[in-house]
Design an enzyme around this catalytic site. Sequence first.
Site, PDB file in Angstrom:
ATOM      1  N   HIS A  18       8.051 -28.102  -9.382  1.00 30.95           N
ATOM      2  CA  HIS A  18       6.978 -28.626  -8.398  1.00 30.95           C
ATOM      3  C   HIS A  18       7.552 -29.660  -7.504  1.00 30.95           C
ATOM      4  O   HIS A  18       7.065 -29.790  -6.287  1.00 30.95           O
ATOM      5  CB  HIS A  18       5.959 -29.206  -9.291  1.00 30.95           C
ATOM      6  N   HIS A  41       2.291 -16.138 -10.820  1.00 30.04           N
ATOM      7  CA  HIS A  41       2.082 -16.564 -12.138  1.00 30.04           C
ATOM      8  C   HIS A  41       1.460 -17.916 -12.259  1.00 30.04           C
ATOM      9  O   HIS A  41       2.421 -18.880 -12.477  1.00 30.04           O
ATOM     10  CB  HIS A  41       3.304 -16.504 -12.997  1.00 30.04           C
ATOM     11  N   SER A 105       0.943 -25.709 -10.118  1.00 32.81           N
ATOM     12  CA  SER A 105       1.684 -25.403  -8.654  1.00 32.81           C
ATOM     13  C   SER A 105       0.559 -24.748  -8.105  1.00 32.81           C
ATOM     14  O   SER A 105       0.741 -25.307  -6.581  1.00 32.81           O
ATOM     15  CB  SER A 105       2.632 -24.080  -8.896  1.00 32.81           C
ATOM     16  N   GLY A 149       1.608 -10.062 -12.384  1.00 29.58           N
ATOM     17  CA  GLY A 149       2.372 -10.859 -11.600  1.00 29.58           C
ATOM     18  C   GLY A 149       3.473 -10.114 -10.682  1.00 29.58           C
ATOM     19  O   GLY A 149       3.611 -10.391  -9.327  1.00 29.58           O
ATOM     20  N   ASP A 169       7.248 -17.514 -11.269  1.00 32.13           N
ATOM     21  CA  ASP A 169       7.312 -18.154 -12.485  1.00 32.13           C
ATOM     22  C   ASP A 169       6.961 -17.454 -13.753  1.00 32.13           C
ATOM     23  O   ASP A 169       5.754 -17.761 -14.303  1.00 32.13           O
ATOM     24  CB  ASP A 169       6.686 -19.726 -12.292  1.00 32.13           C
TER      25      ASP A 169
END
Length: 291
Positions: A18, A41, A105, A149, A169
Amino acid sequence: MNYRHAYHAGNFGDVLKHATLALVIEHLKRKPAPFRVIDTHAGIGIYDLNNGPAEKTGEWRRGIGRIFGPEAEPLPKDIAALLGPYLAAVAAENAAGELRRYPGSPRIARSLIRSQDRLVVNELHPQDGLALKELFARDPQTKVLQLDGWMALKALLPPKERRGVVLVDPPFEKPGELERLSRALRDGAHRFSTGTYLLWYPIKDPEPIAELHRTITALGLPKLLVAELLIRAPRDVTRLNGAGLIVLNPPFRLDETLKVLLPLLAARLGDGPGASCRVDWLTRERQLPPG
């Protein structure tokens, strides 16, 4: 599916991921043209650290809790400046002097983008996907999808803005996820060659990660940066010993910024002997794959 971001919210891997995402978004904002953030994701977007899965594992205490909140020691000024946008996004979810909620995120990206920018977030898990839709239900700048995803990555590229960052991710709960990362980067770069890609991965045993690096290097893509944070020496390969990011088309001087930031994170977030970090280029200029 049984992987849930909520169990790992705010851990050291989230801090690496992040903080880097925030740095990339801040760089994109230096130009007035709009851009798009794509999160393949995404999880649920916001996590309660004092209840439920995050409280059960307590991983956040050895992650975000060591650099932000009532129990964290003050940061050096240069590090505080680098982490400023990321920590501002965390602070926005909490009362002054507290750390009770952690933004994932999607929430971090949404807090940083401008009015002309767009966010697309995707989460396949049924419950988490619904929570994400509820979180952004009245937000015209954010689109929420509930697709696989990897399929979403193909469907969403290229963005119409032709500028942006793609965060990948995956849950890493199935065999072959590292190989899928390299294929996703190859296919994504073909569709959207100018975008910045952040590919996150866990580090237990270093050897599969070294093979991932070799495979991705062989793709012949230019400007591939790797950043890794180990919280302990990987002597026990059954444990989560670290996390890494492969960055395609990193912003100018991101490597230099991470070389300043990651040693502090290794020192603060280390959880045993051998805590370390790495920032290296896999490729800097365009190369052709062997053969």
